[in-house]
Write an enzyme that holds these catalytic residues in place. Structure first.
Site, PDB file in Angstrom:
ATOM      1  N   PRO A  87       0.801  -1.228   0.000  1.00 53.69           N
ATOM      2  CG  PRO A  87      -0.135  -1.099   2.141  1.00 53.69           C
ATOM      3  CD  PRO A  87       0.532  -2.053   1.199  1.00 53.69           C
ATOM      4  CD  GLU A 114       2.561  -4.017  11.316  1.00 56.82           C
ATOM      5  OE1 GLU A 114       2.493  -2.778  11.224  1.00 56.82           O
ATOM      6  OE2 GLU A 114       1.572  -4.730  11.626  1.00 56.82           O
ATOM      7  NE  ARG A 152      -8.801  -6.119 -19.980  1.00 53.96           N
ATOM      8  CZ  ARG A 152      -9.080  -5.084 -20.766  1.00 53.96           C
ATOM      9  NH1 ARG A 152      -8.236  -4.066 -20.816  1.00 53.96           N
ATOM     10  NH2 ARG A 152     -10.185  -5.058 -21.486  1.00 53.96           N
ATOM     11  CG  ASP A 167      -9.908  -1.334 -22.251  1.00 55.16           C
ATOM     12  OD1 ASP A 167     -11.000  -1.689 -22.697  1.00 55.16           O
ATOM     13  OD2 ASP A 167      -8.956  -2.101 -22.048  1.00 55.16           O
TER      14      ASP A 167
END
Length: 244
Positions: A87, A114, A152, A167
């Site tokens: 993150p 963690e 893809r 897209d």
């Protein structure tokens, strides 16, 4: 393309990698997907991959030895991109997917607990990627998302080479609305222009709808886009105000 994933929960990938587009991409030879349990590369008899953090604190931290050994095993003789799912990483975008789709080899590191020993970030990886400002229990789901997005884009995977180019985000805007049969469903009708057969008018309508949707849902994208004179004219009619 060869894609390898390092995870202590390799069973999580079976359903995703063996279905739909990813399955077909492997069957066609467009991509090879492998998942390795990096516990195999632990040096102790219990195959321990985590330990308590120096300095104290909650949670467990992934040890450097197993991941270094696993990556060195996979990279012998070549230098692939090595991607840490975290993150704290760079926010994943369609542009990043297009960049990664140009590579021949990718390795994804999926952690749990963690966090990672900082030496993994500093000396092992080439990229650190986040799929959003939230925290998952591990990097596996994030890696699946990125891999699907990249695969893809490989030639021949979708069958229609125009599909990825149109897209959302690939053009810089959100994609226009789509309709299919029946033309009239419970009184909800397909726009007349799409039934007209006038391809020039259809393309103009699609561009206008794409701009409208982007302005309504993701106006931030307009500030980054290189707009043509016609696109600016369409947006002004929709209430857009160009920044100085």
């Amino acid at each position: 393309m060869n894609i390898s994933v390092l995870s202590i929960f390799p069973e999580m990938f079976g359903g995703v990698f063996n279905a739909s587009i990813l399955k077909r991409a492997q069957e066609s030879g467009a991509v090879s997907l492998t998942v390795r349990d990096f516990r195999e590369f632990a040096t102790d008899k219990h195959h321990k991959v985590d330990d308590y953090p120096y300095g104290g604190g909650a949670g467990m931290v992934l040890k450097p030895e197993p991941l270094f050994r696993a990556v060195e095993n996979l990279t012998e003789g070549h230098s692939p991109r090595i991607i840490l799912m975290c993150p704290q990483g760079e926010r994943f975008t369609q542009k990043k997917a297009e960049e990664l789709a140009q590579e021949d080899d990718l390795i994804f590191l999926c952690g749990h607990y963690e966090g990672y020993d900082e030496r993994i970030r500093e000396h092992l990886i080439t990229d650190e990627i986040s799929i959003g400002d939230f925290v998952l229990t591990g990097g596996e789901l994030a890696a699946m998302t990125v891999i699907d997005s990249v695969v893809r884009l490989l030639p021949g995977v979708l069958g229609n080479e125009e599909s990825p180019a149109l897209d959302s985000f690939s053009t810089g805007f959100l994609e226009h609305p789509h309709y299919t049969r029946p033309a009239d469903f419970r009184g909800m009708k397909v726009p007349d222009v799409l039934l007209s057969g006038n391809h020039a008018e259809i393309e103009r309508w699609r561009e206008e709808q794409s701009l409208r949707r982007t302005l309504e849902r993701r106006p931030d994208l307009l500030g980054e886009a290189e707009l043509t004179g016609r696109q600016k004219e369409v947006l002004r009619k929709l209430g857009w105000q160009e920044e100085d």
